[in-house]
Design a protein around this motif. Structure first.
Motif, PDB file in Angstrom:
ATOM      1  N   SER A   5     -13.215 -12.336   2.422  1.00  0.00           N
ATOM      2  CA  SER A   5     -12.310 -13.445   2.117  1.00  0.00           C
ATOM      3  C   SER A   5     -10.884 -13.010   2.388  1.00  0.00           C
ATOM      4  O   SER A   5     -10.502 -11.883   2.068  1.00  0.00           O
ATOM      5  CB  SER A   5     -12.417 -13.836   0.645  1.00  0.00           C
ATOM      6  OG  SER A   5     -13.719 -14.219   0.338  1.00  0.00           O
ATOM      7  N   VAL A  61      -6.914 -12.600   1.799  1.00  0.00           N
ATOM      8  CA  VAL A  61      -5.990 -12.518   0.673  1.00  0.00           C
ATOM      9  C   VAL A  61      -4.706 -13.161   1.168  1.00  0.00           C
ATOM     10  O   VAL A  61      -4.104 -12.695   2.118  1.00  0.00           O
ATOM     11  CB  VAL A  61      -5.752 -11.054   0.246  1.00  0.00           C
ATOM     12  CG1 VAL A  61      -4.695 -10.976  -0.839  1.00  0.00           C
ATOM     13  CG2 VAL A  61      -7.055 -10.425  -0.215  1.00  0.00           C
ATOM     14  N   LEU A 112     -16.462  -9.299  -2.765  1.00  0.00           N
ATOM     15  CA  LEU A 112     -16.900  -8.922  -4.107  1.00  0.00           C
ATOM     16  C   LEU A 112     -18.365  -8.514  -4.024  1.00  0.00           C
ATOM     17  O   LEU A 112     -19.196  -9.284  -3.542  1.00  0.00           O
ATOM     18  CB  LEU A 112     -16.726 -10.090  -5.086  1.00  0.00           C
ATOM     19  CG  LEU A 112     -17.182  -9.845  -6.519  1.00  0.00           C
ATOM     20  CD1 LEU A 112     -16.317  -8.792  -7.194  1.00  0.00           C
ATOM     21  CD2 LEU A 112     -17.140 -11.145  -7.311  1.00  0.00           C
ATOM     22  N   LEU A 166     -14.267  -4.742  -5.426  1.00  0.00           N
ATOM     23  CA  LEU A 166     -13.823  -5.478  -4.244  1.00  0.00           C
ATOM     24  C   LEU A 166     -13.827  -4.494  -3.087  1.00  0.00           C
ATOM     25  O   LEU A 166     -13.137  -3.474  -3.125  1.00  0.00           O
ATOM     26  CB  LEU A 166     -12.417  -6.045  -4.434  1.00  0.00           C
ATOM     27  CG  LEU A 166     -12.313  -7.301  -5.274  1.00  0.00           C
ATOM     28  CD1 LEU A 166     -10.850  -7.729  -5.392  1.00  0.00           C
ATOM     29  CD2 LEU A 166     -13.135  -8.436  -4.708  1.00  0.00           C
ATOM     30  N   TYR A 209      -4.059 -11.624  -6.071  1.00  0.00           N
ATOM     31  CA  TYR A 209      -5.400 -12.143  -5.803  1.00  0.00           C
ATOM     32  C   TYR A 209      -6.371 -11.666  -6.881  1.00  0.00           C
ATOM     33  O   TYR A 209      -7.138 -12.454  -7.434  1.00  0.00           O
ATOM     34  CB  TYR A 209      -5.855 -11.684  -4.415  1.00  0.00           C
ATOM     35  CG  TYR A 209      -7.265 -12.084  -4.068  1.00  0.00           C
ATOM     36  CD1 TYR A 209      -7.527 -13.306  -3.461  1.00  0.00           C
ATOM     37  CD2 TYR A 209      -8.341 -11.244  -4.346  1.00  0.00           C
ATOM     38  CE1 TYR A 209      -8.829 -13.673  -3.145  1.00  0.00           C
ATOM     39  CE2 TYR A 209      -9.635 -11.604  -4.033  1.00  0.00           C
ATOM     40  CZ  TYR A 209      -9.877 -12.827  -3.432  1.00  0.00           C
ATOM     41  OH  TYR A 209     -11.160 -13.189  -3.124  1.00  0.00           O
ATOM     42  N   VAL A 210      -6.348 -10.372  -7.186  1.00  0.00           N
ATOM     43  CA  VAL A 210      -7.258  -9.804  -8.187  1.00  0.00           C
ATOM     44  C   VAL A 210      -6.952 -10.370  -9.572  1.00  0.00           C
ATOM     45  O   VAL A 210      -7.859 -10.743 -10.316  1.00  0.00           O
ATOM     46  CB  VAL A 210      -7.175  -8.260  -8.192  1.00  0.00           C
ATOM     47  CG1 VAL A 210      -7.943  -7.671  -9.363  1.00  0.00           C
ATOM     48  CG2 VAL A 210      -7.702  -7.700  -6.877  1.00  0.00           C
ATOM     49  N   SER A 243      -5.794 -13.175 -10.420  1.00  0.00           N
ATOM     50  CA  SER A 243      -6.186 -14.579 -10.574  1.00  0.00           C
ATOM     51  C   SER A 243      -7.666 -14.820 -10.251  1.00  0.00           C
ATOM     52  O   SER A 243      -8.124 -15.957 -10.297  1.00  0.00           O
ATOM     53  CB  SER A 243      -5.314 -15.467  -9.689  1.00  0.00           C
ATOM     54  OG  SER A 243      -5.558 -15.177  -8.320  1.00  0.00           O
ATOM     55  N   HIS A 244      -8.397 -13.763  -9.931  1.00  0.00           N
ATOM     56  CA  HIS A 244      -9.815 -13.908  -9.580  1.00  0.00           C
ATOM     57  C   HIS A 244     -10.612 -14.338 -10.814  1.00  0.00           C
ATOM     58  O   HIS A 244     -10.405 -13.808 -11.904  1.00  0.00           O
ATOM     59  CB  HIS A 244     -10.356 -12.582  -9.033  1.00  0.00           C
ATOM     60  CG  HIS A 244     -11.646 -12.729  -8.317  1.00  0.00           C
ATOM     61  ND1 HIS A 244     -12.854 -12.858  -8.970  1.00  0.00           N
ATOM     62  CD2 HIS A 244     -11.922 -12.774  -6.993  1.00  0.00           C
ATOM     63  CE1 HIS A 244     -13.820 -12.967  -8.080  1.00  0.00           C
ATOM     64  NE2 HIS A 244     -13.281 -12.924  -6.873  1.00  0.00           N
ATOM     65  N   ARG A 277     -13.481 -13.610 -11.753  1.00  0.00           N
ATOM     66  CA  ARG A 277     -14.283 -12.518 -12.316  1.00  0.00           C
ATOM     67  C   ARG A 277     -13.456 -11.255 -12.514  1.00  0.00           C
ATOM     68  O   ARG A 277     -13.984 -10.160 -12.564  1.00  0.00           O
ATOM     69  CB  ARG A 277     -15.467 -12.241 -11.395  1.00  0.00           C
ATOM     70  CG  ARG A 277     -16.375 -13.474 -11.318  1.00  0.00           C
ATOM     71  CD  ARG A 277     -17.557 -13.246 -10.466  1.00  0.00           C
ATOM     72  NE  ARG A 277     -18.542 -12.500 -11.231  1.00  0.00           N
ATOM     73  CZ  ARG A 277     -19.739 -12.220 -10.754  1.00  0.00           C
ATOM     74  NH1 ARG A 277     -20.091 -12.616  -9.559  1.00  0.00           N
ATOM     75  NH2 ARG A 277     -20.597 -11.534 -11.469  1.00  0.00           N
ATOM     76  N   ARG A 278     -12.147 -11.415 -12.656  1.00  0.00           N
ATOM     77  CA  ARG A 278     -11.217 -10.297 -12.759  1.00  0.00           C
ATOM     78  C   ARG A 278     -11.643  -9.260 -13.795  1.00  0.00           C
ATOM     79  O   ARG A 278     -11.579  -8.066 -13.571  1.00  0.00           O
ATOM     80  CB  ARG A 278      -9.808 -10.831 -13.081  1.00  0.00           C
ATOM     81  CG  ARG A 278      -8.697  -9.783 -13.070  1.00  0.00           C
ATOM     82  CD  ARG A 278      -8.556  -9.185 -14.408  1.00  0.00           C
ATOM     83  NE  ARG A 278      -7.664  -8.124 -14.612  1.00  0.00           N
ATOM     84  CZ  ARG A 278      -8.039  -6.866 -14.826  1.00  0.00           C
ATOM     85  NH1 ARG A 278      -9.260  -6.482 -14.678  1.00  0.00           N
ATOM     86  NH2 ARG A 278      -7.178  -5.966 -15.180  1.00  0.00           N
ATOM     87  N   ILE A 294     -14.367  -6.828 -12.468  1.00  0.00           N
ATOM     88  CA  ILE A 294     -14.098  -6.008 -11.283  1.00  0.00           C
ATOM     89  C   ILE A 294     -13.506  -4.676 -11.732  1.00  0.00           C
ATOM     90  O   ILE A 294     -12.403  -4.619 -12.255  1.00  0.00           O
ATOM     91  CB  ILE A 294     -13.141  -6.729 -10.307  1.00  0.00           C
ATOM     92  CG1 ILE A 294     -13.728  -8.065  -9.872  1.00  0.00           C
ATOM     93  CG2 ILE A 294     -12.861  -5.845  -9.102  1.00  0.00           C
ATOM     94  CD1 ILE A 294     -12.755  -8.949  -9.110  1.00  0.00           C
ATOM     95  N   THR A 341      -8.974  -1.300 -10.761  1.00  0.00           N
ATOM     96  CA  THR A 341      -8.278  -2.589 -10.826  1.00  0.00           C
ATOM     97  C   THR A 341      -7.038  -2.472 -11.700  1.00  0.00           C
ATOM     98  O   THR A 341      -5.978  -3.010 -11.366  1.00  0.00           O
ATOM     99  CB  THR A 341      -9.226  -3.670 -11.384  1.00  0.00           C
ATOM    100  OG1 THR A 341     -10.380  -3.709 -10.562  1.00  0.00           O
ATOM    101  CG2 THR A 341      -8.575  -5.027 -11.395  1.00  0.00           C
TER     102      THR A 341
END
Length: 166
Positions: A4, A6, A18, A41, A81-82, A84-85, A87-88, A91, A158
């Motif tokens: 995907s 970024v 992911l 990721l 990006y991370v 606001s993911h 599934r943050r 990760i 992360t």
């Protein structure tokens, strides 16, 4: 699964997937342990943007330094990006396989050898082919630095990414 993009204010050099980690356990510099089954990721570089960066570089310039600057410029967008993911919280970290590991530690990444599997031998040859195609002096570099161009794994928790770049 395809990487995907970024997004950010400018085009971002990173693409991500992911997935669950498969491999030996890794411990990041901030003490996070990434184990098989943890969500990560997987980092990919946007090859078209890398090629464009290399193409625009003046002859004789330090191309690796130019790409490293673009990576540094893209890390805040990756952190957003991370953050606001959806599934943050699941990760554990980010991971990639690259020739561009010199300077990665100064950006917060840990660096280690890849396992000596058939997959990583194939990937090493594949990335050498990309270098040959994208780098203005790719063929020459491959001939001169055969033993120098070996892929490495770069990884970061992360939490470290968000602490440094958000």
């Amino acid at each position: 699964m395809y990487p995907s993009p970024v997004r950010g204010k400018r085009e971002n050099l990173f693409r991500v997937v992911l997935l669950k980690y498969h491999g030996d356990p890794l411990t990041t510099r901030d003490g996070v342990r990434i184990q098989p089954g943890d969500w990560i990721l997987k980092l990919h570089l946007h090859n078209l943007l890398v090629a464009e960066t290399l193409r625009k570089a003046p002859p004789g310039s330090q191309l690796g330094i130019r790409v490293l600057r673009e990576i540094r410029r893209s890390l805040p967008g990756l952190a957003r990006y991370v953050a606001s993911h959806p599934r943050r919280c699941e990760i554990k970290g980010l991971m990639g396989t690259t020739f561009l590991y010199r300077g990665a530690e100064s950006l917060g990444f840990d660096v280690c050898d890849v396992p000596p599997t058939l997959y990583f031998r194939y990937k090493n040859y594949y990335l050498k082919g990309l270098l040959w195609l994208m780098h203005p002096e790719g063929y020459k570099r491959l001939a001169e630095k055969k033993n120098y161009l070996i892929i490495r794994r770069v990884y970061m928790s992360t939490d470290e990414l968000l602490r440094r770049y958000l």
